[in-house]
Design an enzyme around this catalytic site. Structure first.
Site, PDB file in Angstrom:
ATOM      1  N   GLY A 122     -34.275 -17.956  30.823  1.00 41.70           N
ATOM      2  CA  GLY A 122     -33.748 -19.027  31.673  1.00 41.70           C
ATOM      3  C   GLY A 122     -34.359 -18.947  33.064  1.00 41.70           C
ATOM      4  N   VAL A 190     -27.183  10.353  35.460  1.00 46.12           N
ATOM      5  CA  VAL A 190     -26.386  10.110  34.258  1.00 46.12           C
ATOM      6  C   VAL A 190     -27.257  10.061  33.002  1.00 46.12           C
ATOM      7  CG1 VAL A 190     -24.475   8.742  33.413  1.00 46.12           C
ATOM      8  CG2 VAL A 190     -25.052   8.643  35.808  1.00 46.12           C
ATOM      9  N   ARG A 279     -32.398   2.764  38.433  1.00 41.97           N
ATOM     10  CA  ARG A 279     -32.801   1.477  37.871  1.00 41.97           C
ATOM     11  C   ARG A 279     -32.964   0.443  38.982  1.00 41.97           C
ATOM     12  NH1 ARG A 279     -32.491   1.098  32.550  1.00 41.97           N
ATOM     13  NH2 ARG A 279     -31.989  -1.123  32.524  1.00 41.97           N
ATOM     14  N   ASP A 319     -25.595  -5.550  37.271  1.00 41.05           N
ATOM     15  CA  ASP A 319     -26.635  -4.659  37.808  1.00 41.05           C
ATOM     16  C   ASP A 319     -27.567  -5.364  38.787  1.00 41.05           C
ATOM     17  OD1 ASP A 319     -25.643  -2.689  36.153  1.00 41.05           O
ATOM     18  OD2 ASP A 319     -27.545  -2.262  35.158  1.00 41.05           O
ATOM     19  N   HIS A 451       3.156  15.997  23.246  1.00 41.47           N
ATOM     20  CA  HIS A 451       2.734  17.380  23.029  1.00 41.47           C
ATOM     21  C   HIS A 451       2.382  17.587  21.567  1.00 41.47           C
ATOM     22  CE1 HIS A 451       2.512  21.704  23.425  1.00 41.47           C
ATOM     23  NE2 HIS A 451       3.234  21.792  22.320  1.00 41.47           N
TER      24      HIS A 451
HETATM   25  P1  FAD Z   1     -27.837  -6.114  31.375  1.00 40.32           P
HETATM   26  O1  FAD Z   1     -26.993  -5.397  30.413  1.00 40.32           O
HETATM   27  O2  FAD Z   1     -29.115  -5.494  31.798  1.00 40.32           O
HETATM   28  O3  FAD Z   1     -28.125  -7.535  30.716  1.00 40.32           O
HETATM   29  C1  FAD Z   1     -28.983  -8.450  31.290  1.00 40.32           C
HETATM   30  C2  FAD Z   1     -29.470  -9.373  30.200  1.00 40.32           C
HETATM   31  O4  FAD Z   1     -30.107 -10.484  30.810  1.00 40.32           O
HETATM   32  C3  FAD Z   1     -30.514  -8.747  29.278  1.00 40.32           C
HETATM   33  O5  FAD Z   1     -30.211  -9.060  27.942  1.00 40.32           O
HETATM   34  C4  FAD Z   1     -31.822  -9.422  29.683  1.00 40.32           C
HETATM   35  O6  FAD Z   1     -32.731  -9.562  28.611  1.00 40.32           O
HETATM   36  C5  FAD Z   1     -31.300 -10.790  30.100  1.00 40.32           C
HETATM   37  N1  FAD Z   1     -32.167 -11.513  31.024  1.00 40.32           N
HETATM   38  C6  FAD Z   1     -32.736 -11.078  32.160  1.00 40.32           C
HETATM   39  N2  FAD Z   1     -33.408 -12.085  32.769  1.00 40.32           N
HETATM   40  C7  FAD Z   1     -33.235 -13.175  31.987  1.00 40.32           C
HETATM   41  C8  FAD Z   1     -33.652 -14.513  32.095  1.00 40.32           C
HETATM   42  N3  FAD Z   1     -34.356 -14.950  33.126  1.00 40.32           N
HETATM   43  N4  FAD Z   1     -33.316 -15.368  31.097  1.00 40.32           N
HETATM   44  C9  FAD Z   1     -32.576 -14.957  30.030  1.00 40.32           C
HETATM   45  N5  FAD Z   1     -32.139 -13.695  29.890  1.00 40.32           N
HETATM   46  C10 FAD Z   1     -32.451 -12.829  30.862  1.00 40.32           C
HETATM   47  N6  FAD Z   1     -22.844   1.804  31.756  1.00 40.32           N
HETATM   48  C11 FAD Z   1     -21.571   2.152  31.453  1.00 40.32           C
HETATM   49  O7  FAD Z   1     -20.640   1.600  32.023  1.00 40.32           O
HETATM   50  N7  FAD Z   1     -21.308   3.101  30.501  1.00 40.32           N
HETATM   51  C12 FAD Z   1     -22.299   3.737  29.842  1.00 40.32           C
HETATM   52  O8  FAD Z   1     -22.029   4.594  28.995  1.00 40.32           O
HETATM   53  C13 FAD Z   1     -23.638   3.399  30.152  1.00 40.32           C
HETATM   54  N8  FAD Z   1     -24.652   4.010  29.515  1.00 40.32           N
HETATM   55  C14 FAD Z   1     -25.938   3.641  29.815  1.00 40.32           C
HETATM   56  C15 FAD Z   1     -26.965   4.313  29.173  1.00 40.32           C
HETATM   57  C16 FAD Z   1     -28.273   3.997  29.455  1.00 40.32           C
HETATM   58  C17 FAD Z   1     -29.388   4.723  28.752  1.00 40.32           C
HETATM   59  C18 FAD Z   1     -28.557   2.955  30.391  1.00 40.32           C
HETATM   60  C19 FAD Z   1     -29.966   2.557  30.688  1.00 40.32           C
HETATM   61  C20 FAD Z   1     -27.536   2.293  31.036  1.00 40.32           C
HETATM   62  C21 FAD Z   1     -26.214   2.638  30.763  1.00 40.32           C
HETATM   63  N9  FAD Z   1     -25.152   2.026  31.412  1.00 40.32           N
HETATM   64  C22 FAD Z   1     -23.867   2.397  31.129  1.00 40.32           C
HETATM   65  C23 FAD Z   1     -25.364   0.963  32.400  1.00 40.32           C
HETATM   66  C24 FAD Z   1     -25.145  -0.413  31.757  1.00 40.32           C
HETATM   67  O9  FAD Z   1     -26.015  -0.547  30.654  1.00 40.32           O
HETATM   68  C25 FAD Z   1     -25.405  -1.512  32.773  1.00 40.32           C
HETATM   69  O10 FAD Z   1     -24.633  -1.290  33.933  1.00 40.32           O
HETATM   70  C26 FAD Z   1     -25.011  -2.860  32.185  1.00 40.32           C
HETATM   71  O11 FAD Z   1     -25.774  -3.142  31.029  1.00 40.32           O
HETATM   72  C27 FAD Z   1     -25.227  -3.984  33.205  1.00 40.32           C
HETATM   73  O12 FAD Z   1     -24.862  -5.192  32.633  1.00 40.32           O
HETATM   74  P2  FAD Z   1     -25.520  -6.556  33.118  1.00 40.32           P
HETATM   75  O13 FAD Z   1     -24.850  -7.622  32.325  1.00 40.32           O
HETATM   76  O14 FAD Z   1     -25.496  -6.646  34.587  1.00 40.32           O
HETATM   77  O15 FAD Z   1     -27.067  -6.468  32.726  1.00 40.32           O
HETATM   78  P1  NAI Z   2     -29.036   7.981  38.483  1.00 43.00           P
HETATM   79  O1  NAI Z   2     -29.005   7.245  39.753  1.00 43.00           O
HETATM   80  O2  NAI Z   2     -27.777   8.323  37.805  1.00 43.00           O
HETATM   81  O3  NAI Z   2     -29.811   9.348  38.690  1.00 43.00           O
HETATM   82  C1  NAI Z   2     -31.132   9.404  39.146  1.00 43.00           C
HETATM   83  C2  NAI Z   2     -31.413  10.815  39.602  1.00 43.00           C
HETATM   84  O4  NAI Z   2     -32.814  10.936  39.801  1.00 43.00           O
HETATM   85  C3  NAI Z   2     -30.750  11.173  40.919  1.00 43.00           C
HETATM   86  O5  NAI Z   2     -30.092  12.403  40.804  1.00 43.00           O
HETATM   87  C4  NAI Z   2     -31.908  11.206  41.906  1.00 43.00           C
HETATM   88  O6  NAI Z   2     -31.696  12.112  42.957  1.00 43.00           O
HETATM   89  C5  NAI Z   2     -33.051  11.639  41.001  1.00 43.00           C
HETATM   90  N1  NAI Z   2     -34.384  11.258  41.487  1.00 43.00           N
HETATM   91  C6  NAI Z   2     -34.751  10.093  42.052  1.00 43.00           C
HETATM   92  N2  NAI Z   2     -36.074  10.110  42.326  1.00 43.00           N
HETATM   93  C7  NAI Z   2     -36.551  11.305  41.903  1.00 43.00           C
HETATM   94  C8  NAI Z   2     -37.830  11.916  41.891  1.00 43.00           C
HETATM   95  N3  NAI Z   2     -38.900  11.288  42.364  1.00 43.00           N
HETATM   96  N4  NAI Z   2     -37.950  13.164  41.392  1.00 43.00           N
HETATM   97  C9  NAI Z   2     -36.881  13.819  40.881  1.00 43.00           C
HETATM   98  N5  NAI Z   2     -35.631  13.292  40.879  1.00 43.00           N
HETATM   99  C10 NAI Z   2     -35.464  12.046  41.368  1.00 43.00           C
HETATM  100  O7  NAI Z   2     -30.018   7.132  37.541  1.00 43.00           O
HETATM  101  P2  NAI Z   2     -30.282   7.152  35.983  1.00 43.00           P
HETATM  102  O8  NAI Z   2     -29.879   8.437  35.381  1.00 43.00           O
HETATM  103  O9  NAI Z   2     -31.670   6.654  35.819  1.00 43.00           O
HETATM  104  O10 NAI Z   2     -29.290   6.042  35.469  1.00 43.00           O
HETATM  105  C11 NAI Z   2     -29.320   4.744  36.022  1.00 43.00           C
HETATM  106  C12 NAI Z   2     -27.963   4.157  36.065  1.00 43.00           C
HETATM  107  O11 NAI Z   2     -27.565   3.763  34.750  1.00 43.00           O
HETATM  108  C13 NAI Z   2     -26.877   5.107  36.516  1.00 43.00           C
HETATM  109  O12 NAI Z   2     -26.793   5.182  37.909  1.00 43.00           O
HETATM  110  C14 NAI Z   2     -25.661   4.474  35.949  1.00 43.00           C
HETATM  111  O13 NAI Z   2     -25.235   3.471  36.820  1.00 43.00           O
HETATM  112  C15 NAI Z   2     -26.158   3.856  34.668  1.00 43.00           C
HETATM  113  N6  NAI Z   2     -25.783   4.719  33.546  1.00 43.00           N
HETATM  114  C16 NAI Z   2     -24.464   4.929  33.302  1.00 43.00           C
HETATM  115  C17 NAI Z   2     -24.067   5.748  32.288  1.00 43.00           C
HETATM  116  C18 NAI Z   2     -22.628   5.990  32.094  1.00 43.00           C
HETATM  117  O14 NAI Z   2     -21.824   5.293  32.689  1.00 43.00           O
HETATM  118  N7  NAI Z   2     -22.237   6.959  31.285  1.00 43.00           N
HETATM  119  C19 NAI Z   2     -25.027   6.397  31.400  1.00 43.00           C
HETATM  120  C20 NAI Z   2     -26.397   6.152  31.779  1.00 43.00           C
HETATM  121  C21 NAI Z   2     -26.740   5.321  32.798  1.00 43.00           C
END
Ligand code: FAD
Ligand code: NAI
Length: 472
Positions: A122, A190, A279, A319, A451
């Protein structure tokens, strides 16, 4: 011919799809556009969370935890196993099935709620009378209100692009086809800890390189220390205070030159390297410039406290805007925006957004840390209770960690709850409810908890605030 909608949501992740469903529930003619493709090129709504984030990572954490239990804890229960093995392909296939169930579930929810789904990218075209023109795959939509929920992408190290073969983002990290002998991670946030745990449990030798001198700086210090101790004991090698230098990636592996905390030159040679250093907000292809949608220096869409952008009738959530990058935060914002469009008073309380890290032990918290309260000069009382003294934790054979309460010294209002230990992800919900209702520690201490249950540790930690634990 254009198609007219009251609300068009761009992005079908947790912020977008939930916002679209709420808008439809409120009676708006709603469309949601999402471009994510499955292996066959078909739609895969759910965004990062469903496809390469929350859901697949938790699926792999579960599989690897089963494996670890089978390898290390079953014997304590008198269960004997011969020839334990891991079929990584099958584990990944199960993860893919779980992802697909979620993709399909969202498509079903769109139908159920009468949200029109468009598969494609979009882009803003222009402002039109009473709204915005949005292009998607050769079609033109006109929306009175637009919610942008385009999410985020993994941040790469400068000059080190993700090839998803040896240098992996979260995407490649969830698709590694065989257990690597040696795995390196940059960033002990994380993702680093969750993905590092998956592959360590399955037998990889894992080294995490972290730039900051402190481990999990955003986590309550006492909890972070306890977690660090547990991870190190499990064999996760975490190097803090490093400066990453040249990274050379070849087909067979990656070499990472870095300076350790003492200034010594080091080299890490690994089969695979996961870069998890945070990110970046994603506005690719949105055509934000053409319509003057304001972004900040990080590329995030600038919004006010209520998710309004600088353009009339254009909102942004999840995000792609400020605040924690969490799925449930994105969802709450999506719901709140839909309700605001309907003239209601949607609200997101940033003080009660829980955080969970799904490692073992799990780490979960809500509210302020002890170091934050100290920095604010706020008078507080602390109380904690170790899982070691909890009957259910002993029966589970999982006694690492504690529950910790922080409450206002004068009013006893709960200011923060921090948990490291079994099922912290579930236990934290009680604390969130308590804080949302501005409960005191005494309120929790006076509630009857089943409990034997892990939740008794929560009650006991609340009692500990008043120095009157019953079981410790
Ligand atoms: P997104 O989930 O990124 O969705 C955005 C969507 O928009 C995507 O489908 C993309 O393709 C689409 N899009 C982008 N631009 C366009 C466009 N122009 N037109 C049409 N579609 C488009 N968070 C938690 O709370 N708990 C967790 O356990 C957790 N684990 C994670 C593990 C990993 C490995 C990662 C990377 C992230 C994790 N997160 C977790 C973070 C979580 O995934 C994000 O915070 C969340 O997905 C954000 O939601 P969102 O809707 O903002 O964006
Ligand atoms: P993060 O922000 O959690 O951690 C990034 C880490 O990388 C930090 O500790 C930072 O100090 C370090 N760092 C940054 N630059 C560096 C460098 N050049 N060299 C070495 N270390 C460096 O980011 P991450 O793990 O990539 O996850 C992104 C986001 O995704 C999280 O912040 C979280 O919001 C979301 N997420 C949430 C999860 C959950 O809720 N369970 C699981 C996974 C992701």
């Amino acid at each position: 011919m254009s198609k007219n909608f009251d609300v068009v949501v761009i992005g079908g992740g947790p912020g977008g799809y939930i916002g679209a469903i709420r808008a439809a529930q409120l009676g708006f003619n709603t469309a949601c556009i999402d471009e994510w493709k499955n292996e066959k090129g078909g739609p895969a709504p759910g965004g990062t969370c469903t496809n390469v984030g929350c859901i697949p990572s938790k699926a792999l954490l579960q599989s690897s935890e089963h494996y670890e239990h089978a390898a290390h804890s079953f014997a304590d229960h008198g269960i004997g196993l011969k020839d334990l093995s891991i079929d990584v392909k099958k584990m990944l296939a199960r993860k893919d099935t779980v992802v697909k169930q979620n993709n399909d579930g969202i498509l079903y929810l769109f139908k159920k709620n009468k949200v029109t789904f468009f598969h494609g990218r979009g882009s803003f075209v222009k402002a039109v009378d009473g709204g915005w023109e949005i292009a998607v795959g050769g079609e033109t939509l006109v929306a009175k209100q637009v919610i942008v929920a385009t999410g985020s992408n993994a941040r790469a190290l400068p000059g080190v692009p993700f090839d998803e073969e040896t240098v992996l983002s979260n995407d490649g990290a969830l698709r590694v086809g065989a257990v690597p002998k040696k795995l390196g991670l940059i960033g002990s946030g994380v993702i680093g800890l969750e993905m590092g745990s998956v592959w360590r449990r399955l037998g990889a030798q894992v080294t995490v390189l972290e730039a900051l001198p402190t481990f999990l700086g955003a986590v309550d210090e006492q909890i972070a220390k306890e977690a660090h101790k547990a991870f190190t004991k499990q064999g996760l090698k975490i190097e803090l205070g490093v400066k990453v230098g040249e990274i050379k990636a070849a087909k067979g592996g990656v070499s990472v030159a870095y300076t350790d905390a003492k200034g010594g030159a080091q080299k890490l040679e690994v089969d695979k390297l996961i870069v998890s250093i945070g990110r970046v907000p994603n506005t690719n292809g949105l055509n934000a410039d053409a319509v003057g949608l304001k972004l900040d220096e990080r590329g995030a869409i600038v919004v006010d406290d209520e998710c309004r952008t600088n353009l009339p009738g254009v909102w942004a959530v999840g995000d792609v805007v400020r605040g924690p990058m969490l799925a449930h935060k994105a969802e709450e914002e999506g719901v709140a925006v839909a309700e605001r469009i309907a003239g209601q008073h949607g609200h997101v309380n940033f003080n009660t957004i829980p955080w969970v890290i799904y490692t073992s032990p799990e780490i979960a918290w809500v509210g302020k840390t002890e170091q934050q309260l100290k920095a604010e000069g706020r008078a507080y009382k602390a109380g904690s209770f170790p899982f070691m003294a909890n009957g259910r934790a002993r029966a589970l054979g999982d006694t690492t960690g504690m529950v910790k309460f922080l409450a206002d010294a004068a009013t006893d209002e709960i200011l923060g709850v921090h948990i490291v230990g079994p099922m912290a992800s579930e236990l934290i919900a009680e604390a969130v409810v308590a804080m949302e209702f501005r409960a005191s520690a005494e309120d929790i201490a006076r509630i009857c908890h089943a409990h034997p249950s892990l939740s008794e540790a929560t009650k006991e930690a609340a009692l500990a605030v008043d120095k009157r634990t019953l079981n410790f």
